[in-house]
Every structure is written in C-alpha cells, then in structure tokens.
Design a protein around this motif. Structure first.
Motif, PDB file in Angstrom:
ATOM      1  N   GLY A  71       0.813  -1.243   0.009  1.00 31.08           N
ATOM      2  CA  GLY A  71       0.070   0.026  -0.077  1.00 31.08           C
ATOM      3  C   GLY A  71       0.829   1.313  -0.009  1.00 31.08           C
ATOM      4  N   GLU A  72       1.860   1.310  -0.079  1.00 29.19           N
ATOM      5  CA  GLU A  72       3.039   2.393  -0.173  1.00 29.19           C
ATOM      6  C   GLU A  72       3.682   2.709  -1.541  1.00 29.19           C
ATOM      7  OE1 GLU A  72       3.359   4.615   2.424  1.00 29.19           O
ATOM      8  OE2 GLU A  72       2.041   3.531   3.761  1.00 29.19           O
ATOM      9  N   GLU A  73       4.223   3.652  -1.871  1.00 29.85           N
ATOM     10  CA  GLU A  73       4.565   3.959  -3.211  1.00 29.85           C
ATOM     11  C   GLU A  73       5.863   4.292  -2.972  1.00 29.85           C
ATOM     12  OE1 GLU A  73       2.407   5.633  -6.717  1.00 29.85           O
ATOM     13  OE2 GLU A  73       3.633   7.364  -5.873  1.00 29.85           O
ATOM     14  N   TYR A  74       7.040   3.597  -3.675  1.00 30.10           N
ATOM     15  CA  TYR A  74       8.321   4.239  -3.459  1.00 30.10           C
ATOM     16  C   TYR A  74       8.883   4.567  -4.993  1.00 30.10           C
ATOM     17  CZ  TYR A  74       7.518   2.122   1.048  1.00 30.10           C
ATOM     18  OH  TYR A  74       7.196   1.675   2.434  1.00 30.10           O
ATOM     19  N   THR A  94      18.736   4.999  -7.674  1.00 21.83           N
ATOM     20  CA  THR A  94      18.655   3.499  -6.810  1.00 21.83           C
ATOM     21  C   THR A  94      17.046   3.507  -6.570  1.00 21.83           C
ATOM     22  OG1 THR A  94      18.856   4.606  -4.654  1.00 21.83           O
ATOM     23  CG2 THR A  94      20.852   3.443  -5.574  1.00 21.83           C
ATOM     24  N   THR A  95      16.650   2.275  -6.411  1.00 20.69           N
ATOM     25  CA  THR A  95      15.373   2.073  -6.098  1.00 20.69           C
ATOM     26  C   THR A  95      15.357   1.147  -4.992  1.00 20.69           C
ATOM     27  OG1 THR A  95      15.026  -0.198  -6.967  1.00 20.69           O
ATOM     28  CG2 THR A  95      14.312   1.531  -8.368  1.00 20.69           C
ATOM     29  N   ASN A  96      14.479   1.542  -3.654  1.00 24.36           N
ATOM     30  CA  ASN A  96      14.562   1.147  -2.426  1.00 24.36           C
ATOM     31  C   ASN A  96      13.103   1.176  -1.986  1.00 24.36           C
ATOM     32  OD1 ASN A  96      15.090   0.473   0.357  1.00 24.36           O
ATOM     33  ND2 ASN A  96      16.802   1.939   0.407  1.00 24.36           N
ATOM     34  N   ASN A  97      12.854  -0.110  -1.588  1.00 27.40           N
ATOM     35  CA  ASN A  97      11.298  -0.271  -0.924  1.00 27.40           C
ATOM     36  C   ASN A  97      11.340  -0.014   0.731  1.00 27.40           C
ATOM     37  OD1 ASN A  97      12.035  -2.635   0.074  1.00 27.40           O
ATOM     38  ND2 ASN A  97      11.055  -3.823  -1.172  1.00 27.40           N
ATOM     39  N   TYR A  98      12.539   0.291   1.187  1.00 27.17           N
ATOM     40  CA  TYR A  98      12.702   0.239   2.612  1.00 27.17           C
ATOM     41  C   TYR A  98      12.339  -0.709   3.555  1.00 27.17           C
ATOM     42  CZ  TYR A  98      14.105   5.055   1.256  1.00 27.17           C
ATOM     43  OH  TYR A  98      14.782   6.131   0.563  1.00 27.17           O
ATOM     44  N   GLY A  99      12.318  -1.972   2.898  1.00 28.10           N
ATOM     45  CA  GLY A  99      11.790  -3.173   3.611  1.00 28.10           C
ATOM     46  C   GLY A  99      13.143  -4.107   3.814  1.00 28.10           C
ATOM     47  N   ASP A 100      13.035  -5.213   3.661  1.00 26.65           N
ATOM     48  CA  ASP A 100      14.094  -6.328   3.924  1.00 26.65           C
ATOM     49  C   ASP A 100      15.007  -6.106   2.946  1.00 26.65           C
ATOM     50  OD1 ASP A 100      13.022  -7.003   6.363  1.00 26.65           O
ATOM     51  OD2 ASP A 100      11.694  -8.601   5.195  1.00 26.65           O
TER      52      ASP A 100
END
Length: 194
Positions: A71-74, A94-100
C-alpha cells in the motif's frame, strides 16, 4: 621544415584544449551541488535520463516508475551533482522499498533528468531570492493568515537549480505561486530530515 608544418600540430593541440576547456567550463558553470531527490514521473516507461541538459540530447537510460509495496509507493531516488537550465546532473539512481531488501542501483554514470520530474520536501520557514541566508527573504511560510502555516502546505511543482545544499524550487502555497531558494529541504521520501 616549413613554419606551417611546425605550427599546425600546436594549433590543433590548442584547439583541442579550447574545446576541452569549453566542455569543462560547461560542466564547471553548472550549479554544483550535493543533494538527492526522487522521481515524480508516473510514466510506466520510466523517467528519461539524457546525455545532456535538454530534450535535444539522446536518452541514455530510464529510471523505473514508482513501485507499490504493501500500500505504499516508493520512487526511484537520484544522487544530484549539478544543475543547468532546469536540468539536473545525476551520477546514480537507486530503487529502495525500505523493507528487507537492499537498495538496487538502476543507473550509474553521468546523466541528466528534468527538474519537472524530481521531488524533495521543503521544510524550512523561508524562501530566499538567492542561495544565501543573507539574500532577501521572498516568502515566509509562517507569516500567513489563518491556521494553515508552514512549508507542509507548499506543493512543489519542480526543482529549478541547485548550489551546494541550496535548491531553487517552484510551486504553490495555498493557491499562491512561489519561486525561491531554500537550504532546508529533505531528499527522503519516507521521513523528514533533522
């Protein structure tokens, strides 16, 4: 040996140096900066990275559009090292979803992206007429009638230029069109900066 034969290589060397110096001065004449931003381009094919500061230059890469996760947009994040005529010189993205998962490098090298498709959050109280705290204040986000005050109500439309940590921005604040410089912005799309 004739004089022309002696001078011709010297002339060619000087001409080559002049072209190199002109190219270097084009780079040196940039607004040099050290900031980051994120892509605001929603185009599914991605944000164009060009070989120079303008649409006349060839596309040398594309930055991925924002990714959805839980549900979040990165958005893709870029490292900015200069600007010219509303275009921003990047050296990586860079792309980063700030997860694992770790950040993934999606562009590396010298490229240019339009400031129309870059975002930073404005957090400071003032917009200045030039990139200096000694420049005239052209807008105070706290000096506004009513309860809605502060840069949180500023809707950034584009980045225009940069110099060091300073960024020239354009956007609207509660219907008022603004353009000015600030050194209090944040390049993080997930949190405010200290």
């Amino acid at each position: 040996m004739r004089l022309a034969q002696i001078l011709w290589p010297i002339f060619l060397l000087m001409a080559g140096n002049a072209v190199a110096q002109e190219s270097a001065s084009d780079v040196a004449g940039l607004g040099g900066c050290a900031i980051s931003a994120w892509s605001t381009d929603k185009d599914r094919s991605g944000l164009n990275v060009r070989a120079g500061p303008g649409i006349a230059y060839p596309v040398i890469g594309r930055l991925p559009p924002p990714q959805q996760l839980d549900g979040e947009e990165y958005a893709t994040e870029v490292n900015i090292v200069g600007s010219k005529d509303g275009w921003f010189r990047i050296n990586s993205a860079t792309t980063n979803n700030y997860g694992d998962a770790d950040a993934e490098v999606v562009f590396e090298g010298d490229g240019w992206v339009s400031g129309r498709f870059l975002g930073r959050s404005v957090e400071g109280q003032y917009l200045y007429g030039a990139p200096s705290r000694h420049a005239p204040v052209i807008f105070d986000f706290h000096d506004w009638p009513g309860d809605r005050k502060g840069a949180d109500y500023f809707s950034l439309e584009r980045l225009l230029s940069c110099k060091g940590w300073w960024v020239e921005v354009e956007g609207t604040f509660l219907g008022k069109h603004l353009r000015g410089w600030t050194d209090d912005t944040c390049g993080s799309q997930v949190t405010t900066c200290p």
